[in-house]
Design a protein around this motif. Structure first.
Motif, PDB file in Angstrom:
ATOM      1  N   TRP A 157     -22.048 -83.525 -94.057  1.00 58.10           N
ATOM      2  CA  TRP A 157     -21.399 -82.222 -94.102  1.00 58.10           C
ATOM      3  C   TRP A 157     -20.457 -82.104 -95.279  1.00 58.10           C
ATOM      4  N   TRP A 173     -11.877 -86.969 -92.071  1.00 58.43           N
ATOM      5  CA  TRP A 173     -12.417 -87.020 -90.725  1.00 58.43           C
ATOM      6  C   TRP A 173     -11.312 -87.308 -89.703  1.00 58.43           C
ATOM      7  N   THR A 229     -10.171 -85.056 -86.575  1.00 56.76           N
ATOM      8  CA  THR A 229     -10.047 -85.569 -85.212  1.00 56.76           C
ATOM      9  C   THR A 229      -8.669 -85.249 -84.640  1.00 56.76           C
ATOM     10  N   PHE A 242      -8.516 -81.758 -83.656  1.00 57.17           N
ATOM     11  CA  PHE A 242      -9.242 -81.587 -82.394  1.00 57.17           C
ATOM     12  C   PHE A 242      -8.363 -82.022 -81.221  1.00 57.17           C
ATOM     13  N   ARG A 288     -28.995 -82.323 -88.767  1.00 55.90           N
ATOM     14  CA  ARG A 288     -27.822 -81.596 -88.297  1.00 55.90           C
ATOM     15  C   ARG A 288     -27.473 -81.937 -86.849  1.00 55.90           C
ATOM     16  N   ASN A 314     -25.934 -85.257 -86.742  1.00 57.19           N
ATOM     17  CA  ASN A 314     -24.622 -85.198 -87.361  1.00 57.19           C
ATOM     18  C   ASN A 314     -23.599 -84.628 -86.389  1.00 57.19           C
ATOM     19  N   PHE A 315     -23.960 -83.497 -85.797  1.00 57.73           N
ATOM     20  CA  PHE A 315     -23.043 -82.840 -84.880  1.00 57.73           C
ATOM     21  C   PHE A 315     -22.758 -83.709 -83.660  1.00 57.73           C
ATOM     22  N   ARG A 320     -20.798 -86.942 -84.530  1.00 57.41           N
ATOM     23  CA  ARG A 320     -19.398 -86.676 -84.879  1.00 57.41           C
ATOM     24  C   ARG A 320     -18.610 -86.423 -83.615  1.00 57.41           C
ATOM     25  N   PHE A 321     -19.219 -85.668 -82.736  1.00 56.81           N
ATOM     26  CA  PHE A 321     -18.558 -85.368 -81.470  1.00 56.81           C
ATOM     27  C   PHE A 321     -18.332 -86.669 -80.693  1.00 56.81           C
ATOM     28  N   ILE A 381     -15.474 -88.583 -82.095  1.00 54.99           N
ATOM     29  CA  ILE A 381     -14.177 -88.050 -81.676  1.00 54.99           C
ATOM     30  C   ILE A 381     -13.866 -88.516 -80.262  1.00 54.99           C
ATOM     31  N   ARG A 400     -23.965 -93.964 -78.314  1.00 56.63           N
ATOM     32  CA  ARG A 400     -24.114 -94.702 -79.576  1.00 56.63           C
ATOM     33  C   ARG A 400     -25.248 -95.715 -79.509  1.00 56.63           C
TER      34      ARG A 400
END
Lengths: 330, 547, 342, 641
Positions: free
Chosen positions: A23, C13, C17, C20, D123, D126-127, D130-131, D134, D172
């Motif tokens: 991204w 990043w 985070t 978020f 995508r 990636n999304f 990334r989530f 987090i 993961r």
């Protein structure tokens, strides 16, 4: 049969995005994996594709099968454009073009039995009226591939077979669909030398009895010499020389082909050949050299090679090479 | 450079420490606490420990004696106008704050006005409810004007600690009063603040200028322990001399130690545990205030509640949960409040047969044979939700016991601990519960407890049960105006009897406060008193170190 | 991608985070059942005026965000509210000014309370982590080197058992033992210690720190040991170890120069990934030993429904973990040249 | 990957038997299963096992509180006088229920996210990842505590919240496994036969992801159980369900510590440890089964050498007049595992002369590499030299102490390993790794000259000095192999053993490397033992050839003899199978079957089962090594004079 050729490839290109694009970053660099390939294959013809790793021969195979989407150019199968097909048509086409992969250890699902592996293409394509018919076909495919009697193999798992047997299973599963074109991507390079011959001989035999066309990708011409009709030598995404087996082997014209063939070891201590050892390594297909893409390593390159990108010149009716120095060969 | 300076200071500190150590050691009383004060600003403090510290460092008009009576502290005289609306107090002269400034009537009036004007002083503000004005015509006179005659102004003033105007005037406007941390805690009480480390300790020094006599102690240190176990252990090892909140489970252990004496009794400010029934009537639900009134219909039937009272084995609860350290509860006013407690009420004796009989008679029968009774009309079984604040460790144990005995009379419970705010949200005036286990902290004056079940408090959410009884309301109004003490006591007793009869609450027990102290370092412990507590500073002033 | 690029990317990043977490932190407390306004008020016996005054004081009278007066229960509000006057914007703005609100319980700014506690937690985690990593690594290396021997099996079994111990229970057991062996069993210092000489204070702190640190060390040491052991077993069967051996290097040289750094790579990843998990252990340890740290703050705040404190502690914990994770990532890129230059 | 878990396939019974067999062979997993079984039985039959009703307080008085273990209460009583053994037994239920259901939620969420991310990539991946990142960074226990505290602590809620936050590791793991499976050729093959995405996921990806998911699920169950007990300990638990954490909470917050009621603290914790340990053991055991680790590593002490046979007359090979550098006599190597002995190499003899290049050929599994490793005693831990001598400069390498051997390695005999990427340490620069070798053998090498020496070595193999400080991954495959050669030469060895140094390289690079080796050999006068399976290379480079089959010498001769007058059938067959570019029309034949397994050697001649000319004697009697000429040896009954 609407066409003289089972397969016609016109100006085929396949570029990949270089590096990862996330991204946050994006780079416009491209890998020129297959770059402007022209190729014609007659019905029942066997062609060998040779070249070092990174020359694009595997990508070419995957693109022909529609497993990679072509960036540009055209693929005609039986005269019909199959370059960009919808999923359903693609599925139909795959019934007619099958592939044998390099590594028989990798290309069989370890959790499936041999029966499941060979019957799978039939199930996917809905071939065979019922289980029994499919089983019959499966057995036949196995026995045709030299796994006799088929019953002893049906319930076994790939890891219970030797490398040669596994490759036979792969071939059986490809042949179960009765394809018209078989793409074999280095089918023996992972096998021990002592059993390579049996796989090659099997393929040759099947090709003859079924009259299918074969694209045989290899880096070792010695193994296919006796059954390939033609040879195409690839370098950096291009075909640099193409012709009949004897034309290319005995009357090698392109300096890259000459070098490549000269360094393949020959099991004959009395033969003292002149080896042409190219220095350095194949350039990165991201940044292609200008002009002839072989010129930086070419032992006989001239000034013009730096500017001009040669196309394939006809040397005789069946023999062509892409070298500027051969422009006026005839 | 800075480092060097730091080192020098360090050396100086070490030397000075050695210096003082060679002198006669000061008499230091160490008290262990499981919870320190939440704030030194008494205006915004909630916790009892903050009040205890305030009690020791401040003066107020009245003080609470160990027998539960109120006596003058700062005040010396009071005159009440005939209509009961104007009080004129005379205060001691020559009282000094810890910083040397003189305490005058101006400070008193300032304090009362400060509290009166600050609605964000959550607890204190309610004590000034009827105050119209407070003035100080001279340095020793304070005049309080009320809008209504009230009988218990002493109990209103006892927690209004006198704050020094010269310090607080800069912090009196708007938010400033609530956010002022007041770390110096300048007051006029028998002890003064020396050092405060939140969550660690509070060091108080004796105030030599205190008007009520000087203690033999030099310092009192409240050490804050973060667990009860640490507290008990530290008392045993002699790290501390006194703990005021002894866990019930440790009583036997501490009693076994010859140097430790355990004292227990009704506390001065008792914690009142309630079993609360939702009897809010959907027909009169305070919907404007968010009322839902989803309580189980059976609980609105007095017969059911009485039957449940009969089915409650209070003695067992006390035995198991309090390990015997308590007495059976009767009505809203606990025995710790002395004369206000109605000792004549005869409690519902634990008897499952009576309870079963009552429920049978009232028509609650187990028609489908699943062991749970149904409503007389068969509409729904007697399955009640029971909730309690999850920070309470005794409530779930009590719920277990209730579930067991009530189960024997055909009542089933769905039990669930909840965060106290979530509990508040379903409580009142929403009335979206059946039964809760919660409690109140009692004031010395019964008024704060008695107001709870009045009809007026339904929309405010103060009345958690939704109980409404015109006779009770009337009595509440009357006692609030009755200036004759004996008559007022009688009315208060009658109100307790009504509540006990109607059972909006079951009061399972009055828990004892338990204190334990070491007898090998100090003498003079008031250990023959049945009441314990630090609220009366005289208890500390009486202590003498053993040489 | 070079290292600088990577650093930028990771930093970006991490910031994302954190953003978020901030948003989550704000809305979590407003979406979930339980009313922050009521929690701050605690006691239903307050008059409506007092409740209003308190709401105003804690900023709860303002709409949550534009169009929403409250989120739970959902009450729509005007959409033309000045965004600067919404709780969310004020919350974010105050965050940037370092203002985490006022604790309902302590009536003090949350940031002041947490600041003291952050250091205590860092002291505990820091010491515990360092010990756990050092001992775990040494033990793991030794076990891997002596693979398939009694030493190795012993290490494996004790490691697995220690790994299975619930942190709080181990804490309780150690506490139980410590209480009868003269160890202080709660807090960070003996009350009143601050008036004693510094050396005594340090000694006192060390005494208080001992049991929590031991608990922390045992729990995490076991994990690091297991990882180090298995990662080293992998490394030691790599061809370059054979190369090193063929070169004539001694066992010690091979372990030191060829195995250690390579074997540490998975450990660093695990340490980074586990930081969030580690904090869970800290909550348990701090509540058992009443250690005045962030985890303890969170635990107490839960029991006291001190929302600003809970929010602040959670935010601080989450941000610390993100930052620590970032540092671990950098460490990894420092240790592994393939990341730096690949 | 040898484990099959699919149950739908027709041959499932076979697989299940296999699976159980594999698991039962792993003692760790077995212990875990037994411990879990105990817990499950206790949970199922709790009412039968428990001695009291956990809900009843019948007959309990204040004197029953915190009673120590006795005949009446085996594990004592708790803070309200209840029997701890009873509560403990019932607590098993809660732990198992929470563990199972919470992890079920986690696994489903994590599985779906991981599969989607891994399979679709781009995508979507990636999304999702990334989530996941987090969620992984956000400390989950505090979050769970906050959420459970704000909602209510019913069992359902606890299960749900723990489940919802426990999926990150699963996602993961599933993603990376999906990626790994997706990149495997059989997925491509399935695509090539025209299978759709759904078919591929169900038939090809899921069956291979499932085993790892099962292992992960077991670990997720244990962490869910830990989370539940932690929550309960903090006071967030369902009051209607007794759990171990809750028991601990009551004991801890209600004075067990001060009273000294250790039983109230120890017992519930023991339950948690029991079940978590059981799951951990099972998870670890299954993981071992899924990813079998090598039984040994390179630093494990080797087995001592010994002589199992009487000294035989030395065998002389080679016609070179140059002095013998390495004299290998009757060398035998065994592999010993689980008490079973397998003969990998048996009585191989040869002599390597100064400047000579001997090719060692044979199929895979013929003992080439074992022989080569035995020469410098680099055998894996299970290997042992069971006979013979390796004489180098008058010293028997098979009998030297480790330290003496260390000193001889590299300075006397160095090795060029196969697979250049793995033979170089990836986290150290190439220059550094060369320096290291020099310093080991010449400790006082002048530091200033060291750098120059490394550059000189790199230059020798055609690598420019600027690459000295680069890491191996920055090198291309050919350069790495050159670097390894440079490293092998760094201490001026006299003998270089090259183990398939050009396998996996392209022919052109192979030619470059071979040419380099040949040049260096001539320039430095090295003796080289060249292990390869490529008869072409042997023909072009070697002086003499040693053909090995099944661990024994099949034939030894100079290169011309081997190619033009081979006597051993194996050599002959091998040559027929090997392609020759100059004779493209020649049809190749192959040798049927495969080399014998070392633990199941045929009686008699080891080649007999595959030999086209074998006769009766061959399967009974092992042929001796016959001398056919001054420099020609073969072990076949047919060559017997």
């Amino acid at each position: 049969m609407t066409s003289e050729f089972i397969l016609e490839v016109k100006g085929l290109k396949k570029y990949f995005q270089a590096g990862s694009s996330g991204w946050f970053s994006k780079n416009g660099k491209q890998v020129h994996a297959v770059d402007d390939i022209h190729l014609q294959l007659k019905h029942g013809e066997v062609i060998a594709l040779v070249g070092e790793s990174g020359c694009g021969k595997s990508t070419l195979a995957l693109t022909l099968l529609g497993l990679e989407e072509a960036t540009a150019g055209q693929i005609l199968f039986n005269g019909q454009d199959v370059t960009h097909l919808a999923d359903k048509e693609k599925k139909e086409m795959r019934r007619k073009i099958q592939m044998v992969f390099q590594d028989p250890y990798e290309s069989l699902n370890p959790t499936q039995t041999i029966q499941e592996i060979v019957v799978e293409p039939l199930v996917v394509h809905g071939i065979g009226a019922n289980e029994t018919e499919r089983l019959e076909r499966t057995k036949k495919a196995l026995e045709d591939s030299g796994l006799k009697p088929a019953e002893t193999y049906l319930n076994r798992f790939p890891h219970q077979l030797s490398g040669g047997q596994r490759q036979r299973v792969v071939i059986a599963s490809a042949l179960a669909l009765e394809p018209q074109l078989l793409v074999a991507d280095e089918p023996v390079s992972m096998l021990d030398v002592s059993i390579r011959a049996e796989i090659i001989n099997l393929l040759a035999e099947l090709q003859k009895t079924r009259g299918i066309s074969v694209i045989f990708i290899t880096h070792d011409l010695g193994t296919v010499g006796f059954f390939a009709d033609r040879v195409a030598v690839m370098y950096l995404g291009r075909i640099v020389e193409i012709g009949g087996m004897n034309d290319v082997l005995k009357n090698t014209k392109h300096p890259y082909s000459q070098a490549l063939l000269s360094v393949i070891p020959v099991p004959n201590p009395r033969l003292r050949r002149k080896r042409i050892i190219l220095q350095g390594e194949t350039p990165n297909p991201v940044n292609l050299p200008s002009g002839c893409r072989f010129h930086p390593r070419c032992p006989i390159a001239e000034e013009k090679c730096k500017q001009q990108d040669p196309h394939l010149f006809n040397l005789n009716a069946t023999h062509q090479a892409a070298c500027l120095l051969l422009e006026n060969y005839q | 450079m800075k480092k060097l300076l730091y080192l020098l200071i360090l050396c100086a500190l070490v030397l000075s420490a050695c210096g003082t150590m060679s002198a006669k050691p000061p008499a230091v009383l160490r008290i262990g606490w499981a919870q320190g004060p939440d704030s030194l600003n008494i205006g915004v403090a909630w916790l009892a420990s903050a009040y205890t510290i305030s009690e020791l460092t401040y003066s107020s008009m009245y003080e609470l004696k160990l027998d539960g009576t109120l006596a003058f502290d700062l005040g010396t005289d009071v005159k009440r106008s005939d209509d009961g609306l104007i009080y004129t107090f005379t205060i001691r002269e020559g009282v000094k704050f810890h910083d040397g400034q003189t305490l005058t009537a101006k400070d008193v009036a300032f304090t009362y006005n400060l509290v009166k004007d600050h609605e964000d002083f959550p607890t204190l503000h309610s004590y000034t409810e009827h105050f119209v004005s407070v003035e100080a015509p001279d340095d020793k006179t304070v005049v309080i004007t009320l809008d209504e005659a009230i009988p218990n102004i002493e109990s209103k003033l006892v927690f209004l600690y006198i704050l020094p105007e010269h310090i607080w005037k800069d912090h009196s406007a708007g938010d400033a009063a609530a956010t002022f941390e007041n770390l110096e805690m300048i007051g006029s009480g028998p002890f003064k603040m020396l050092e405060y480390k939140p969550n660690e300790f509070i060091r108080l020094g004796v105030n030599k200028d205190y008007y009520g006599g000087t203690a033999s102690l030099d310092e009192v240190i409240f050490q804050i322990f973060s667990s009860n176990d640490a507290l008990v252990q530290s008392l045993k090892t002699g790290q501390i001399d006194l703990i005021t909140g002894v866990p019930n489970t440790s009583v036997e252990l501490l009693k076994a130690d010859s140097n430790i004496k355990v004292v227990s009794g009704s506390p001065l400010s008792p914690d009142l545990a309630d079993i609360i029934f939702n009897i809010a009537d959907p027909a009169n639900c305070p919907t404007d205030d968010g009322g839902l009134c989803t309580g189980h219909p059976a609980l609105r039937d007095k017969q059911v509640r009485q039957a449940l009272a009969y089915a409650t084995d209070k003695q067992k609860i006390i035995d198991i949960i309090l390990l015997g350290m308590g007495e059976t509860g009767v009505a809203l006013v606990p025995s710790g409040l002395g004369e206000w407690f109605n000792s004549d009420i005869k409690d519902y004796a634990f008897n499952l047969d009576t309870a079963n009989q009552m429920l049978d008679d009232a028509g609650y029968k187990d028609t489908d044979g699943d062991g749970v009774r149904e409503m007389p009309d068969g509409s729904q079984p007697l399955i009640f939700r029971m909730n309690w604040p999850s920070s309470d460790t005794t409530a779930p144990r009590m719920a277990e016991l209730l579930s067991e005995t009530w189960g024997k009379v055909g009542v089933k419970l769905q039990m669930q601990g909840m965060e106290s705010d979530a509990l508040t949200a379903i409580c009142c005036p929403v009335y979206d519960y059946d039964i809760m286990l919660w409690g109140w902290v009692a004031d010395p004056d019964p008024n704060t407890l008695l107001i709870i079940p009045t009809t007026d408090q339904i929309p405010t959410g103060y009345n958690e049960t939704g109980y409404s009884n015109p006779k009770y309301d009337e009595l509440y109004e009357a006692q609030g105006r009755e200036l004759d003490h004996a008559k007022r006591v009688e009315m208060v007793h009658e109100m307790q009897a009504i509540i006990h009869e109607d059972v909006p609450y079951i009061i399972p027990y009055y828990a004892f406060a338990i204190e334990a102290h070491r007898t090998d370092r100090f003498t003079g412990w008031l250990d023959n008193e049945t009441k314990v507590g630090l609220e009366d500073p005289s208890a500390l002033l009486a202590l003498k170190p053993i040489e | 991608m070079n290292r600088w690029h990577l650093l930028q990317k990771k930093a970006l990043w991490s910031l994302f985070t954190i953003a978020f977490v901030i948003v989550l932190n704000f809305f979590l407390f407003r979406v979930l059942p339980g009313d922050p306004a009521r929690a701050g008020i605690k006691d239903p016996r307050l008059t409506p005026e007092t409740i209003e005054a308190l709401r105003t004081r804690f900023g709860l009278d303002k709409p949550v965000i534009n169009c929403f007066k409250t989120i739970n229960p959902l009450v729509l509000g005007a959409c033309d509210v000045n965004p600067l006057e919404t709780q969310f914007v004020i919350y974010v703005k105050n965050l940037f000014l370092g203002d985490l609100g006022v604790s309902y319980y302590y009536n003090r700014p949350v940031e002041d309370i947490l600041k003291e506690r952050l250091w205590n937690t860092i002291l505990l985690i820091g010491l515990g982590q360092i010990l756990a990593i050092l001992i775990g690594m040494a033990y793991g290396i030794f076990a891997a080197w002596k693979a398939r021997t009694v030493i190795d099996y012993g290490a494996l079994i004790t490691g697995l058992i220690a790994w299975s111990l619930p942190t709080f229970w181990l804490g309780i057991i150690l506490l139980f033992w410590g209480s009868s062996h003269g160890f202080p069993i709660s807090g960070k210092s003996t009350p009143g210690m601050s008036s004693y000489p510094l050396m005594m204070q340090i000694g006192d702190l060390a005494k208080h720190l001992f049991l929590p640190t031991v608990t922390y060390t045992i729990v995490y040491m076991a994990e690091y040991m297991l990882i180090m052991r298995s990662s080293l077993l992998d490394v030691l069967s790599e061809d370059y170890i054979l190369t090193a051996k063929a070169k004539g290097l001694s066992v010690f040289q091979i372990l030191k120069d060829h195995a250690l750094k390579n074997g540490m790579l998975p450990l660093v990843t695990v340490i980074a990934i586990n930081l969030g998990y580690t904090v869970g252990g800290v909550i348990q340890i701090e509540s058992v030993f009443s250690w005045p740290g962030l985890g303890g703050a969170l635990y107490e705040a839960v029991n006291r429904t001190d929302f600003p404190m809970l929010q602040g502690a959670f935010l601080l914990i989450a941000v610390s973990v993100v930052v620590a994770n970032f540092i671990a990532d950098l460490t990894y890129s420092y240790l592994d040249p393939r990341v730096q230059t690949g | 990957m040898n484990v099959q878990l699919t149950e739908s396939s027709p041959a499932a019974p076979v697989q299940r038997v296999n699976y159980w067999k594999i698991v039962s062979r792993n003692r760790v997993a077995l212990l875990g299963i037994l411990m879990i079984a105990v817990a499950v039985i206790v949970a199922l039959f709790a009412p039968l096992i428990a001695r009291y009703d956990p809900k009843s307080s019948e007959g309990i008085s204040s004197s029953d509180v915190y009673n120590p273990p006795s005949a009446k209460h085996w594990l004592g009583t708790d803070d309200v006088g209840k029997d701890i053994f009873t509560n403990f037994v019932y607590g098993t239920r809660v732990s198992l229920i929470v563990g199972f259901f919470a992890s079920f939620i986690s696994i489903v969420i994590g599985g779906i996210i991981g599969l989607m991310a891994g399979f679709y990539g781009g995508r979507v991946e990636n999304f999702l990842m990334r989530f996941t990142d987090i969620m992984l960074v956000i400390p989950d226990l505090p979050l769970i505590v906050v959420i459970v505290a704000l909602t209510k602590a019913s069992l359902m809620n606890i299960i749900f919240v723990i489940g919802i936050f426990g999926w990150t590791t699963t996602a993961r793991i599933v993603r990376s496994q999906t990626l790994a499976v997706k990149s495997r050729k059989f997925v491509l093959r399935a695509k090539a036969i025209g299978a759709g995405n759904w078919h591929i996921v169900i038939h090809h990806i899921l069956p291979l992801v499932l085993p790892i998911m099962v292992v992960n699920a077991i670990l997720v169950v244990s962490s869910a159980i830990l989370s539940e007990s932690t929550l309960a300990f903090i006071g967030l638990s369902d009051p209607t369900a007794i759990s171990w954490g809750q028991m601990l909470n009551f004991a801890f917050s209600r004075g067990a510590m001060s009273v000294g009621a250790w039983w109230a603290l120890v017992v519930p914790g023991f339950g948690i440890v029991w079940i978590v340990l059981a799951l951990t053991l099972l998870g670890n055991g299954l993981e071992q089964i899924l990813n079998p680790r090598l039984e040994s590593h390179h630093l494990m002490p080797g087995r001592p050498s010994f002589q199992s046979e009487a000294e035989a007359a030395p065998v002389k090979t080679g016609k070179s007049t140059a002095p013998v550098l390495l004299d290998v006599q009757n060398l035998s190597v065994n592999y010993v595992s689980d008490g079973k002995v397998a003969q990998a190499v048996r009585n191989v003899s040869f002599q390597l002369h100064e400047g000579e290049l001997i090719g060692l050929v044979g199929e895979s599994g013929c003992g080439k590499t074992t022989l080569m490793m035995a020469l410098t005693r680099l055998l894996p831990a299970a290997g042992e030299i069971s006979n013979g001598h390796v004489i180098f400069h008058g010293k028997d390498l098979a009998a030297l102490t480790d330290e003496e051997l260390s000193n001889l390695r590299w300075s006397g005999i160095s090795v060029v390993f196969q697979g250049a990427m793995n033979a170089l340490n990836p986290v150290r620069t190439v220059g550094d790794q060369i320096e290291e070798a020099i310093l080991k053998h010449i400790p006082h090498f002048p530091p200033k000259a060291l750098s120059a020496r490394v550059e000189e070595l790199l230059d020798l193999v055609g690598i420019s000095a600027e690459h000295k400080n680069h890491f191996p991954h920055q090198y291309s495959g050919g350069m790495r192999q050159r670097a390894i050669i440079a490293m092998a030469l760094s201490c001026n060895p006299q003998v270089v053993i090259a183990d398939e140094p050009t396998t996996a390289l392209d022919v052109m690079i192979q030619a470059q490397i071979l040419e380099l080796l040949d040049e260096l050999r001539k320039k430095l006068g090295l003796a080289v033992l060249f292990v390869t399976h490529d008869l072409g290379i042997v023909a072009e480079m070697c002086d003499s050839v040693l053909v090995m089959y099944g661990g024994v010498t099949a034939e030894y001769a100079d290169v011309d003899t081997i190619y033009n007058a081979p006597r051993h059938p194996y050599t002959q067959e091998l040559l027929k199978a090997f392609p020759d570019l100059t004779k493209p029309e020649r049809r190749l034949t192959s040798i049927p079957g495969s080399p014998p397994k070392l633990d199941a050697l045929p009686p008699g001649c080891r080649f007999a089962p595959r030999c086209p000319v074998a006769f009766e004697r061959c399967s009974k009697e092992a042929p001796a090594l016959h001398r056919l000429g001054e420099n020609h040896l073969a072990s076949c009954h047919l060559v017997e004079a």
